[in-house]
Enzyme design. Sequence first.
Site, short mmCIF file in Angstrom:
data_model
loop_
_atom_site.label_atom_id
_atom_site.label_comp_id
_atom_site.label_asym_id
_atom_site.label_seq_id
_atom_site.Cartn_x
_atom_site.Cartn_y
_atom_site.Cartn_z
N ASN A 1 -17.55 52.22 -22.96
CA ASN A 1 -16.37 51.52 -23.18
C ASN A 1 -15.76 51.49 -24.54
O ASN A 1 -16.28 51.74 -25.72
CB ASN A 1 -16.49 49.85 -22.69
N GLU B 1 -12.61 49.80 -26.59
CA GLU B 1 -11.48 48.89 -26.56
C GLU B 1 -10.55 49.16 -27.74
O GLU B 1 -10.50 50.20 -28.28
CB GLU B 1 -12.45 47.53 -27.00
N CYS C 1 -12.69 50.89 -19.60
CA CYS C 1 -14.19 50.66 -19.20
C CYS C 1 -15.09 51.95 -19.37
O CYS C 1 -14.33 53.04 -19.17
CB CYS C 1 -14.56 50.20 -17.71
N GLU D 1 -17.25 53.13 -16.97
CA GLU D 1 -17.22 53.76 -15.82
C GLU D 1 -15.92 54.71 -15.46
O GLU D 1 -15.92 55.92 -15.34
CB GLU D 1 -16.99 52.97 -14.40
N CYS E 1 -16.03 46.76 -12.75
CA CYS E 1 -14.75 45.68 -12.26
C CYS E 1 -13.99 46.32 -11.24
O CYS E 1 -14.09 47.38 -10.70
CB CYS E 1 -14.03 45.68 -13.49
N CYS F 1 -12.31 49.79 -11.72
CA CYS F 1 -13.34 50.77 -11.75
C CYS F 1 -13.73 51.15 -10.37
O CYS F 1 -13.95 52.03 -9.89
CB CYS F 1 -14.39 50.65 -12.56
N1 THU Z 1 -16.71 46.91 -19.20
C1 THU Z 1 -16.97 48.11 -18.91
O1 THU Z 1 -16.94 49.02 -19.54
N2 THU Z 1 -17.26 48.17 -17.59
C2 THU Z 1 -17.36 47.05 -16.70
O2 THU Z 1 -17.97 47.25 -15.61
C3 THU Z 1 -17.00 45.72 -16.94
C4 THU Z 1 -16.41 45.62 -18.39
C5 THU Z 1 -16.07 46.53 -20.62
C6 THU Z 1 -14.69 46.17 -20.82
C7 THU Z 1 -14.60 45.81 -22.29
O3 THU Z 1 -14.53 46.73 -23.21
C8 THU Z 1 -15.97 44.94 -22.11
O4 THU Z 1 -16.64 45.48 -21.03
C9 THU Z 1 -15.82 43.35 -21.88
O5 THU Z 1 -15.07 43.22 -20.73
#
Ligand code: THU
Length: 158
Positions: A62, A64, A73, A75, A112, A115
């Site tokens: 991920n 940010e 994310c 994925e 999520c 994704c």
């Molecule tokens: N996140 C993912 O990378 N994948 C997921 O399936 C759920 C959430 C990340 C997004 C954000 O950077 C952090 O997790 C918190 O939500």
Amino acid sequence: MEKKYIQISYTEYASPAELEREDRELLERAIEATEGSYAPYSSFNVGAAVRLSNGEIVSAANQENAAYPSGLCAERTALFYAHAKYPSENVVALAVVAKSGGELTPGLTYPCGACRQVLQESQTRAGADVRIIVGSATKVLVLDSVDALLPFAFDNLN
Ligand code: THU
């Protein structure tokens, strides 16, 4: 009117050691990929690994951003990169896992909603089920198809 039901199935493993070799390898690659996570805002480090039909594994984490919705994310970062780099290969499987405080999370990190939608399209592109491996510090879940995660995907844009 008629009430209809959808049934999903998944397999639960007590530890990664119980997984088939290819799934275990993909999960290990997802765990390694958490090292590339940039998560200064959530401190939630997610790693994903995608297996392609040519045997290649593409992994990502991920990313940010101070403008929160601009982040992505693990994925989707992995899937989009895999498709961009190998446009004619199919996605066969995806593994996802998260670390918090340097340790694998006790709970499972399910993809999520956004994704799931992207995974669904990877499955449509492949014309075959995409396997999903969801890991944690305790157990591992394997779903045989994205349909189990997103039964009513948006796909009627024609
Ligand atoms: N996140 C993912 O990378 N994948 C997921 O399936 C759920 C959430 C990340 C997004 C954000 O950077 C952090 O997790 C918190 O939500």
